[in-house]
Write an enzyme that holds these catalytic residues in place. Structure first.
Site, PDB file in Angstrom:
ATOM      1  N   CYS A 244      16.201  22.118  35.608  1.00 27.35           N
ATOM      2  CA  CYS A 244      16.946  22.398  34.379  1.00 27.35           C
ATOM      3  C   CYS A 244      16.045  22.519  33.153  1.00 27.35           C
ATOM      4  O   CYS A 244      16.521  22.871  32.070  1.00 27.35           O
ATOM      5  CB  CYS A 244      17.997  21.324  34.146  1.00 27.35           C
TER       6      CYS A 244
ATOM      7  N   HIS B 244      25.692  25.909  30.544  1.00 30.63           N
ATOM      8  CA  HIS B 244      24.382  25.571  31.109  1.00 30.63           C
ATOM      9  C   HIS B 244      23.911  26.623  32.114  1.00 30.63           C
ATOM     10  O   HIS B 244      23.896  26.383  33.314  1.00 30.63           O
ATOM     11  CB  HIS B 244      24.459  24.197  31.762  1.00 30.63           C
TER      12      HIS B 244
END
Length: 394
Positions: free
Chosen positions: A85, A338
């Protein structure tokens, strides 16, 4: 650990970002073009002015060809990176070091991800082969362990803990409602959050970040050249990455009330930037709120709250948009969404807009120092990135 950093040696002079969300109408290439085009325009230059590119994507393309074929970069070097991430932030970090080294004059860091087309409700991830002893667990399940661990460690009852997590969710959705690029732009009430179906442990639907498509880009030059492109650049103060040992789940001392990778990463970043009192020196922070308890724990790991006190600070509104240290003013992962490769650069966009006075209804009062944070992996086995940028040279 030796980390000399590059404080005030490079600057951001342009940024671009697409709207995040279910972008069925756009391919990864379309999103790259939109983000890069806006980024170039904001600095008043064109594609041939860029010497090299760094592309961050977890699983939406392979090699530099993903970017070069979309942008038609005329045989410029394109480096594709991935770091869970923190992928978009990793592209930015490498691009900054390339400029600081003197290898290039003008570079662009771009992050992109197309997740909705996969048909999965969560992030797509293909684990490499192992010895078969790894325990299968979803991301919500892994992060749900933070809730009882924190409550037990600091004597927070279940009802109060629910209020804390709900406050974080409501805050970030309220911020996202003011953001035209956010995936979710509708405020939610505490009642809505509390009545939502459970996903794992104490985590309900509104405790989990949005899965989205999107792209974001940043243009980087040497600090001394910044005013050729803009009268309001952002100067990079610190870039820190910490990769975990990977044995946290086997360590009885790990209590799931802290991410050691974040603590070490923050120490490095603050040293690079000369920050000695983060809760008072940082003007705004964009942190990796993949789940509401993650944001809670990060407030302590980043030094914004004393150990065991973040839950009180959350309820007191310390991290609200009008609080002493606004956190996730753009809606965070929770409401902005995201798309993995783009998230780190999206966080930088909020610092860019805020320090240039261009954040619209989200605008804060004269912010000068911003922090961005990504967490990749799961409790016990993570990577952490922290970037610090400022509107003025030190």
């Amino acid at each position: 650990m030796t980390s000399r950093g590059l404080r005030d040696r490079v600057a951001i002079v342009g940024m671009g970002c697409t709207r995040f969300g279910e972008r069925w109408e756009s391919s990864a290439g379309d999103l790259l073009v939109d983000a890069a085009t806006e980024c170039l325009a904001s600095a008043g230059i064109t594609g041939p002015d860029v010497d090299a590119y760094w592309l961050g994507t977890m699983d939406s393309g392979y090699a530099g060809l993903t970017l070069s074929t979309a942008l038609k970069t005329d045989y410029r070097p394109v480096t594709r990176v991935e770091n869970l991430c923190a992928t978009g932030s990793e592209a930015f970090r490498n691009a900054c070091y390339a400029v600081a080294s003197g290898a290039y004059d003008v570079v662009m860091a771009v992050g992109v991800e197309k997740l909705k087309d996969s048909g999965f409700s969560g992030l797509v991830r293909r684990d490499p082969p192992d010895d078969g002893s790894a325990v299968e667990s979803s991301a919500p399940a892994a992060f749900s362990y933070l809730v009882p661990a924190y409550a037990d460690a600091y004597g927070v009852d279940d009802a109060t803990m629910r209020d804390v997590l709900t406050h974080i969710a409501v805050k970030n959705h309220a911020n996202g409602a003011l953001n035209p690029r956010a995936q979710f732009r509708t405020p939610v009430s505490a009642e809505t959050v509390n009545r939502a179906p459970l996903v794992a442990g104490a985590l309900g639907v509104y405790d989990c970040s949005g899965v989205a498509d999107g792209a974001a880009a940043a243009l980087i030059v040497r600090a001394e050249d910044a005013h050729r492109y803009t009268d309001r650049p952002l100067y990079v103060k610190a870039l820190a990455v910490a990769s975990g040992r990977g044995d946290g789940a086997l360590d009885d001392r790990v209590s799931f009330t802290s991410f050691p990778e974040v603590v070490r990463c923050a120490q490095d970043a603050y040293r690079q930037a000369g920050v000695t009192d983060p809760r008072n020196q940082i003007s705004l922070a964009e942190v990796h709120d993949c789940f509401t308890p993650t944001e809670l724990v990060l407030m302590e790991d980043l030094g914004f709250s004393e150990r065991g006190q973040a839950w009180r600070d959350v309820l007191d509104g310390a991290f609200d948009r009008t609080g002493r240290l606004p956190v996730n003013v753009d809606g965070g992962l929770k409401a902005f969404g995201h798309p993995v490769g783009a998230s780190g650069l999206r966080m930088l966009l909020e610092c860019w807009l805020q320090m240039r006075g261009e954040a619209g209804r989200r605008q804060l009062d004269n912010p000068t120092l911003g922090l961005t944070h990504n967490l990749g992996g799961r409790p016990g086995k993570c990577v952490s990135f922290i970037g610090i940028v400022g509107s003025e040279l030190s």
